[in-house]
Design an enzyme around this catalytic site. Sequence first.
Site, PDB file in Angstrom:
ATOM      1  N   GLU A 126       0.833  -1.211   0.000  1.00 48.92           N
ATOM      2  CA  GLU A 126       0.000   0.000   0.000  1.00 48.92           C
ATOM      3  C   GLU A 126       0.869   1.263   0.000  1.00 48.92           C
ATOM      4  O   GLU A 126       0.507   2.274  -0.598  1.00 48.92           O
ATOM      5  CB  GLU A 126      -0.944  -0.039   1.201  1.00 48.92           C
ATOM      6  CG  GLU A 126      -2.004  -1.127   1.014  1.00 48.92           C
ATOM      7  CD  GLU A 126      -2.820  -1.404   2.261  1.00 48.92           C
ATOM      8  OE1 GLU A 126      -2.205  -1.767   3.285  1.00 48.92           O
ATOM      9  OE2 GLU A 126      -4.048  -1.259   2.224  1.00 48.92           O
TER      10      GLU A 126
ATOM     11  N   GLU B 189      -3.882  -9.829   3.188  1.00 51.76           N
ATOM     12  CA  GLU B 189      -4.708  -9.673   4.401  1.00 51.76           C
ATOM     13  C   GLU B 189      -5.829 -10.708   4.489  1.00 51.76           C
ATOM     14  O   GLU B 189      -6.224 -11.129   5.574  1.00 51.76           O
ATOM     15  CB  GLU B 189      -5.313  -8.256   4.445  1.00 51.76           C
ATOM     16  CG  GLU B 189      -4.311  -7.153   4.791  1.00 51.76           C
ATOM     17  CD  GLU B 189      -3.539  -6.624   3.592  1.00 51.76           C
ATOM     18  OE1 GLU B 189      -3.640  -7.218   2.493  1.00 51.76           O
ATOM     19  OE2 GLU B 189      -2.827  -5.636   3.759  1.00 51.76           O
TER      20      GLU B 189
HETATM   21  N1  COA Z   1       4.286  -8.728  11.060  1.00 51.09           N
HETATM   22  C1  COA Z   1       5.030  -9.190  12.071  1.00 51.09           C
HETATM   23  N2  COA Z   1       6.060 -10.058  11.907  1.00 51.09           N
HETATM   24  C2  COA Z   1       6.330 -10.463  10.656  1.00 51.09           C
HETATM   25  C3  COA Z   1       5.589 -10.046   9.537  1.00 51.09           C
HETATM   26  C4  COA Z   1       4.517  -9.126   9.783  1.00 51.09           C
HETATM   27  N3  COA Z   1       3.770  -8.612   8.796  1.00 51.09           N
HETATM   28  N4  COA Z   1       6.083 -10.617   8.434  1.00 51.09           N
HETATM   29  C5  COA Z   1       7.108 -11.400   8.836  1.00 51.09           C
HETATM   30  N5  COA Z   1       7.271 -11.299  10.180  1.00 51.09           N
HETATM   31  C6  COA Z   1       8.263 -11.960  11.017  1.00 51.09           C
HETATM   32  C7  COA Z   1       7.959 -13.441  11.207  1.00 51.09           C
HETATM   33  O1  COA Z   1       7.025 -13.624  12.252  1.00 51.09           O
HETATM   34  C8  COA Z   1       9.338 -13.963  11.544  1.00 51.09           C
HETATM   35  O2  COA Z   1       9.618 -13.654  12.896  1.00 51.09           O
HETATM   36  P1  COA Z   1      10.256 -14.830  13.870  1.00 51.09           P
HETATM   37  O3  COA Z   1      11.626 -15.061  13.280  1.00 51.09           O
HETATM   38  O4  COA Z   1      10.284 -14.179  15.200  1.00 51.09           O
HETATM   39  O5  COA Z   1       9.357 -15.996  13.748  1.00 51.09           O
HETATM   40  C9  COA Z   1      10.282 -13.102  10.698  1.00 51.09           C
HETATM   41  O6  COA Z   1       9.524 -11.938  10.353  1.00 51.09           O
HETATM   42  C10 COA Z   1      10.718 -13.766   9.396  1.00 51.09           C
HETATM   43  O7  COA Z   1       9.554 -14.181   8.711  1.00 51.09           O
HETATM   44  P2  COA Z   1       9.293 -15.688   8.203  1.00 51.09           P
HETATM   45  O8  COA Z   1       7.819 -15.884   8.103  1.00 51.09           O
HETATM   46  O9  COA Z   1      10.066 -16.652   9.048  1.00 51.09           O
HETATM   47  O10 COA Z   1       9.976 -15.612   6.766  1.00 51.09           O
HETATM   48  P3  COA Z   1       9.599 -16.498   5.485  1.00 51.09           P
HETATM   49  O11 COA Z   1      10.649 -16.207   4.468  1.00 51.09           O
HETATM   50  O12 COA Z   1       9.353 -17.903   5.865  1.00 51.09           O
HETATM   51  O13 COA Z   1       8.190 -15.893   4.970  1.00 51.09           O
HETATM   52  C11 COA Z   1       6.667 -14.136   4.354  1.00 51.09           C
HETATM   53  C12 COA Z   1       8.131 -14.575   4.489  1.00 51.09           C
HETATM   54  C13 COA Z   1       6.675 -12.637   3.984  1.00 51.09           C
HETATM   55  C14 COA Z   1       5.975 -14.954   3.256  1.00 51.09           C
HETATM   56  C15 COA Z   1       5.934 -14.359   5.694  1.00 51.09           C
HETATM   57  O14 COA Z   1       6.724 -13.793   6.733  1.00 51.09           O
HETATM   58  C16 COA Z   1       4.577 -13.720   5.762  1.00 51.09           C
HETATM   59  O15 COA Z   1       3.614 -14.242   5.215  1.00 51.09           O
HETATM   60  N6  COA Z   1       4.442 -12.567   6.471  1.00 51.09           N
HETATM   61  C17 COA Z   1       3.189 -11.902   6.672  1.00 51.09           C
HETATM   62  C18 COA Z   1       2.778 -11.107   5.456  1.00 51.09           C
HETATM   63  C19 COA Z   1       1.418 -10.478   5.671  1.00 51.09           C
HETATM   64  O16 COA Z   1       0.431 -11.140   5.870  1.00 51.09           O
HETATM   65  N7  COA Z   1       1.371  -9.118   5.599  1.00 51.09           N
HETATM   66  C20 COA Z   1       0.171  -8.371   5.754  1.00 51.09           C
HETATM   67  C21 COA Z   1      -0.040  -8.022   7.169  1.00 51.09           C
HETATM   68  S1  COA Z   1      -1.563  -7.122   7.401  1.00 51.09           S
END
Ligand code: COA
Length: 263
Positions: free
Chosen positions: A114, A134
């Site tokens: 966004e 989301e």
């Molecule tokens: N908010 C808070 N923490 C987040 C985050 C978010 N939006 N996105 C990633 N993180 C954190 C993870 O919890 C993880 O923390 P940890 O090591 O303490 O467990 C760290 O960042 C690394 O992320 P991880 O998920 O292990 O990496 P990945 O390469 O396996 O996956 C993504 C990457 C981006 C696909 C995955 O992190 C994800 O789906 N994130 C959320 C995206 C999302 O839904 N955004 C919209 C929010 S409204």
Amino acid sequence: MEYRNIIFQAEKGIATITFNRPEVLNALNEACLEEFVHAIDVIDGNEDIRVLILTGAGEKSFVAGADIKEFLKFNVLKAKTFSEKGHHIVQKLQELPIPVIAAVNGFALGGGCEVILACDFVYASENAMFGLPEINLGIIPGFGGTQRLPRLIGKNRAKEMIFTGKMIPAAEAHGIGLVNKVCPQEQLMDEVLKVAGIIVSKGKVSLRAAKQAINTGMDVDLETGCRIESDSFAICLTSPDAMEGTKAFLEKREARFKGTLTE
Ligand code: COA
């Protein structure tokens, strides 16, 4: 304000804001948003800054969305305030009178996506991924995604992305007009600085007028948009920058724009 969640730098008219929470893929918590809006205000008040670049710390992520951990403590009122605050910040970013370029170096998801929708254009690294996931959390985009994404890539493509929550790679984002240019990650900042350098050499008054005419014109009918363009054209043509630009052309030399409205 002391910045802990962003890095703010400015050099030779180009400011860079780097989202800096790499341990959580630069997710936007409330503190980060406060710092971001503060930096936007500083830039807005600084005549010497002519271009803003946004990027993320590390090689994996631009911004992976709002910080999901903070959602757990939200009630309905807090959720509404959070979304409104996000809207306010993203709108401020969009209305900055200088060009804003997103250098997307990895995930641009949720709030990260966004934010880039309010930038003037986007360069991305080959590993960048874009999405509004989301729906996977049982919610919807809250920082303008349901409004700006359809306006940029079309209603049906936006619905597919928002309804499925799927991520699309940089090449696909380029194909649908979300991204202007895709580069190898190690070249991303060089490419962005190159285009920023070209823009910095142009007149600040005309850049501002062009940005406002395009942004305002996109939300009104064509006739009104053309009237906005005429008004802006007239203001530009009588500015010191226009005198300098036309004189420089006739004298066969580079223009030296001052970017002021008065001599
Ligand atoms: N908010 C808070 N923490 C987040 C985050 C978010 N939006 N996105 C990633 N993180 C954190 C993870 O919890 C993880 O923390 P940890 O090591 O303490 O467990 C760290 O960042 C690394 O992320 P991880 O998920 O292990 O990496 P990945 O390469 O396996 O996956 C993504 C990457 C981006 C696909 C995955 O992190 C994800 O789906 N994130 C959320 C995206 C999302 O839904 N955004 C919209 C929010 S409204």
